[in-house]
Design a protein around this motif. Structure first.
Motif, mmCIF file in Angstrom:
data_model
loop_
_atom_site.group_PDB
_atom_site.id
_atom_site.type_symbol
_atom_site.label_atom_id
_atom_site.label_comp_id
_atom_site.label_asym_id
_atom_site.label_seq_id
_atom_site.Cartn_x
_atom_site.Cartn_y
_atom_site.Cartn_z
ATOM 1 N N THR A 189 -11.562 4.526 12.560
ATOM 2 C CA THR A 189 -11.654 4.714 11.195
ATOM 3 C C THR A 189 -10.961 3.955 10.157
ATOM 4 O OG1 THR A 189 -12.485 7.188 11.649
ATOM 5 C CG2 THR A 189 -11.836 6.616 9.494
ATOM 6 N N ALA A 190 -9.697 3.904 10.432
ATOM 7 C CA ALA A 190 -8.841 3.055 9.571
ATOM 8 C C ALA A 190 -9.196 1.620 10.017
ATOM 9 C CB ALA A 190 -7.471 3.222 10.083
ATOM 10 N N ASP A 191 -9.718 1.089 10.935
ATOM 11 C CA ASP A 191 -10.229 -0.049 10.997
ATOM 12 C C ASP A 191 -11.348 -0.626 10.198
ATOM 13 O OD1 ASP A 191 -10.971 -3.009 12.348
ATOM 14 O OD2 ASP A 191 -12.127 -1.873 13.881
ATOM 15 N N ALA A 192 -12.552 0.423 10.222
ATOM 16 C CA ALA A 192 -13.604 0.233 9.422
ATOM 17 C C ALA A 192 -13.080 0.455 7.789
ATOM 18 C CB ALA A 192 -14.566 1.403 9.629
ATOM 19 N N LEU A 193 -12.346 1.227 7.466
ATOM 20 C CA LEU A 193 -11.870 0.916 6.107
ATOM 21 C C LEU A 193 -11.412 -0.154 5.446
ATOM 22 C CD1 LEU A 193 -10.945 5.041 6.021
ATOM 23 C CD2 LEU A 193 -12.812 3.842 4.579
ATOM 24 N N THR A 194 -10.403 -0.868 6.331
ATOM 25 C CA THR A 194 -9.500 -1.769 5.886
ATOM 26 C C THR A 194 -9.853 -3.037 6.582
ATOM 27 O OG1 THR A 194 -8.118 -1.271 7.678
ATOM 28 C CG2 THR A 194 -7.906 0.010 5.845
ATOM 29 N N PHE A 195 -11.033 -3.372 7.363
ATOM 30 C CA PHE A 195 -11.270 -4.577 7.946
ATOM 31 C C PHE A 195 -11.243 -5.738 7.048
ATOM 32 C CE2 PHE A 195 -15.668 -6.041 7.407
ATOM 33 C CZ PHE A 195 -16.177 -4.986 6.680
ATOM 34 N N ASP A 196 -12.032 -5.488 5.924
ATOM 35 C CA ASP A 196 -12.022 -6.727 4.800
ATOM 36 C C ASP A 196 -10.722 -6.924 3.836
ATOM 37 O OD1 ASP A 196 -12.462 -4.533 3.306
ATOM 38 O OD2 ASP A 196 -14.151 -5.176 2.322
ATOM 39 N N ASP A 197 -9.586 -6.113 4.339
ATOM 40 C CA ASP A 197 -8.423 -6.376 3.458
ATOM 41 C C ASP A 197 -8.802 -5.959 2.005
ATOM 42 O OD1 ASP A 197 -6.905 -7.020 5.592
ATOM 43 O OD2 ASP A 197 -7.518 -9.254 5.049
ATOM 44 N N GLY A 198 -9.774 -4.772 1.728
ATOM 45 C CA GLY A 198 -9.684 -4.441 0.173
ATOM 46 C C GLY A 198 -8.890 -3.283 0.011
ATOM 47 N N PRO A 199 -9.104 -2.769 -1.244
ATOM 48 C CA PRO A 199 -8.016 -1.972 -1.987
ATOM 49 C C PRO A 199 -8.323 -0.380 -1.316
ATOM 50 C CG PRO A 199 -10.023 -2.236 -3.362
ATOM 51 C CD PRO A 199 -10.265 -3.063 -2.170
ATOM 52 N N VAL A 200 -8.234 -0.410 0.059
ATOM 53 C CA VAL A 200 -8.134 1.063 0.563
ATOM 54 C C VAL A 200 -6.806 0.933 1.413
ATOM 55 C CG1 VAL A 200 -9.358 2.475 2.244
ATOM 56 C CG2 VAL A 200 -10.732 1.179 1.008
ATOM 57 N N ARG A 201 -6.170 2.229 1.035
ATOM 58 C CA ARG A 201 -4.861 2.313 2.153
ATOM 59 C C ARG A 201 -4.997 3.655 2.809
ATOM 60 N NH1 ARG A 201 -4.878 -2.154 0.598
ATOM 61 N NH2 ARG A 201 -3.619 -3.209 -0.831
ATOM 62 N N ASN A 214 -5.058 -2.898 23.098
ATOM 63 C CA ASN A 214 -4.614 -4.611 22.129
ATOM 64 C C ASN A 214 -5.333 -4.546 20.924
ATOM 65 O OD1 ASN A 214 -2.947 -4.873 24.310
ATOM 66 N ND2 ASN A 214 -4.816 -6.104 25.363
ATOM 67 N N VAL A 215 -6.791 -3.932 20.957
ATOM 68 C CA VAL A 215 -7.564 -4.117 19.681
ATOM 69 C C VAL A 215 -7.050 -3.105 18.553
ATOM 70 C CG1 VAL A 215 -9.984 -3.644 18.672
ATOM 71 C CG2 VAL A 215 -9.503 -4.840 20.936
ATOM 72 N N LEU A 216 -6.519 -1.944 19.121
ATOM 73 C CA LEU A 216 -5.983 -0.796 18.226
ATOM 74 C C LEU A 216 -4.700 -1.320 17.737
ATOM 75 C CD1 LEU A 216 -7.179 2.459 20.193
ATOM 76 C CD2 LEU A 216 -8.465 1.036 18.424
ATOM 77 N N HIS A 217 -4.131 -1.787 18.535
ATOM 78 C CA HIS A 217 -2.606 -2.411 17.969
ATOM 79 C C HIS A 217 -2.753 -3.119 16.788
ATOM 80 C CE1 HIS A 217 0.759 -0.964 20.180
ATOM 81 N NE2 HIS A 217 0.056 -1.173 21.473
ATOM 82 N N ALA A 218 -3.832 -4.204 16.811
ATOM 83 C CA ALA A 218 -4.244 -5.178 15.957
ATOM 84 C C ALA A 218 -4.517 -4.208 14.452
ATOM 85 C CB ALA A 218 -5.107 -6.048 16.055
ATOM 86 N N VAL A 219 -5.165 -3.075 14.437
ATOM 87 C CA VAL A 219 -5.415 -2.389 13.323
ATOM 88 C C VAL A 219 -4.157 -1.970 12.624
ATOM 89 C CG1 VAL A 219 -6.560 -0.474 12.337
ATOM 90 C CG2 VAL A 219 -7.681 -1.792 14.282
ATOM 91 N N LEU A 220 -3.213 -1.372 13.373
ATOM 92 C CA LEU A 220 -1.962 -0.944 13.145
ATOM 93 C C LEU A 220 -0.926 -1.777 12.270
ATOM 94 C CD1 LEU A 220 -0.755 1.733 15.723
ATOM 95 C CD2 LEU A 220 -2.475 1.868 13.794
ATOM 96 N N GLU A 221 -1.247 -3.156 12.478
ATOM 97 C CA GLU A 221 -0.497 -4.170 11.867
ATOM 98 C C GLU A 221 -0.904 -4.659 10.520
ATOM 99 O OE1 GLU A 221 -0.655 -7.235 15.022
ATOM 100 O OE2 GLU A 221 0.640 -6.102 16.252
ATOM 101 N N ARG A 222 -2.228 -4.073 10.073
ATOM 102 C CA ARG A 222 -2.639 -4.610 9.182
ATOM 103 C C ARG A 222 -1.820 -3.865 7.650
ATOM 104 N NH1 ARG A 222 -8.999 -3.020 10.212
ATOM 105 N NH2 ARG A 222 -9.389 -4.877 11.539
#
Length: 390
Positions: free
Chosen positions: A21-33, A63-71
């Motif tokens: 869910t966090a991935d889908a909300l932030t994948f484009d680096d938009g203004p969602v925290r 590994n994929v989920l770790h990358a999400v947490l680094e955003r």
């Protein structure tokens, strides 16, 4: 949404559904925290603590989920339990949207006398132990005989871990203390109890074949357990595996897997610990025939439950949070500020792909509601990090 006023989203649970869910909300680096609130000190839920350690290809999804947490737009707040450290009301004050992705932490009971004896426990407890969950108590098998009750892949995983040569687990991330316990394990016989027929199991073909290829293990299946007639292709493939097992001669191997179909636990026997399991068999010679299995451990892999949580509406039909799509339904209306993902949305069913789809569905709904939510509350609510620090 602007850089000055981001959309604030709290996701309760940092398992796969929450992180996707966090991935889908932030994948484009938009203004969602997004703040992920996780009860345990580490993320990834059942992917970390529920997948068998020798299933390395599945565990590699971490590994994929770790990358999400680094955003930059994602923050993990671990060791935080909603209801203990922060209330649901405080979450709604601190965020525009709250997403419940807490999974299904409760387990189904067998519902038979004696199941509370030491040595009789949910298979989920055994899985948490070998999965290295931080607060999981040690639960090594107590004797040479183990009964595993269940017709899904959790039952297969548990049976395989009890029978596999522990040296084959050296390349995995199995905790050291678990590996040592398995090295000294007294287990020689695992009884896999399928309460319905073999045509009704929910095993996957790959995992079933894997169980039958363990070195040093004989598999015992009675031919009378195999159903006749035509079956859909997926079922027929599973039955072919059981048929091949039933034709294997005994090799005198040191460990044995016994498959019991149409067999129900009736009573866990013992006074201070498990000393046996009384079972009832249907359709084998005569209905209702009983026997006692010589086991010292009983592991029930009969399903997970989404518990009724304070403050959340419960749907008795799905066993999950009441929702329409991903929006939580309160007083007959879907809420734009509350969503569900994963097992909290669907009940205890579905795999990684379903969790990822849920994340995309939540993101679509949240972003569609975002302009109205921001118009209702122009000021940034800020999240709960400062509240927790205080």
């Amino acid at each position: 949404m602007t850089a000055e006023r981001p959309l604030r989203v709290a996701v309760v649970g940092a398992g796969p559904a929450g992180v996707y869910t966090a991935d889908a909300l932030t994948f484009d680096d938009g203004p969602v925290r997004v703040d992920l609130l996780e009860r345990l000190p580490v993320p990834f839920g059942l992917l970390r603590h529920g997948v068998a350690p020798d299933h390395l290809s599945i565990k590699s999804a971490e590994n994929v989920l770790h990358a999400v947490l680094e955003r930059p737009g994602v923050r993990l707040l671990a060791g935080v339990e909603v209801g203990r450290d922060v209330s649901l009301e405080e979450l709604h004050q601190a965020y525009d949207v709250v997403v419940h992705a807490h999974g299904a932490p409760a387990v189904r009971a067998l519902g038979v006398p004696g199941e509370d004896l030491p040595g009789s426990l949910p298979a989920a407890s055994f899985v948490r132990w070998y999965g290295g969950e931080p607060d999981a108590p040690a639960c090594p098998p107590a004797g040479p005989g183990v009964a595993v009750v269940g017709a899904g892949n959790v039952a297969l995983d548990v049976a395989r871990l009890l029978l596999v040569d522990p040296e084959a687990l050296l390349p995995t991330d199995l905790p050291h203390e678990v590996l040592e316990a398995l090295r000294t394990s007294p287990v020689t016989d695992v009884h896999l109890l399928v309460r319905r027929g073999l045509a009704d199991v929910r095993f996957t073909l790959k995992e079933l074949r894997e169980l039958g290829r363990l070195p040093g293990v004989d598999v015992v299946v009675g031919p009378a357990l195999l159903p006749d007639g035509e079956h859909p292709k997926p079922v027929a493939r599973l039955l072919e595996v059981f048929r091949e097992w039933s034709q294997r001669p005994s090799t005198g191997a040191p460990r044995r897997l016994h498959v019991h179909a149409r067999t129900r636990p009736v009573e866990v026997l013992g006074t201070t610990c498990v000393e046996g399991l009384r079972v009832e068999q249907d359709g084998v010679e005569q209905d209702g025939a009983e026997q006692v299995l010589d086991v010292q451990t009983v592991l029930a892999a009969v399903g997970y439950l989404v518990p009724e949580l304070p403050g959340l509406p419960h749907d008795p039909l799905t066993g999950a949070v009441a929702c329409a799509g991903t929006r939580v339904v309160r007083d007959g209306a879907p809420s734009p500020t509350e969503h569900v993902a994963g097992w909290a949305r669907r009940g205890a069913t579905g795999v990684l792909g379903a969790a990822r789809s849920d994340g995309l569905d939540v993101a679509d709904a949240v972003l569609a509601d975002a302009p109205a939510l921001l118009a209702l509350r122009p000021q940034d609510p800020g999240g709960v990090a400062e509240l927790l620090a205080a």
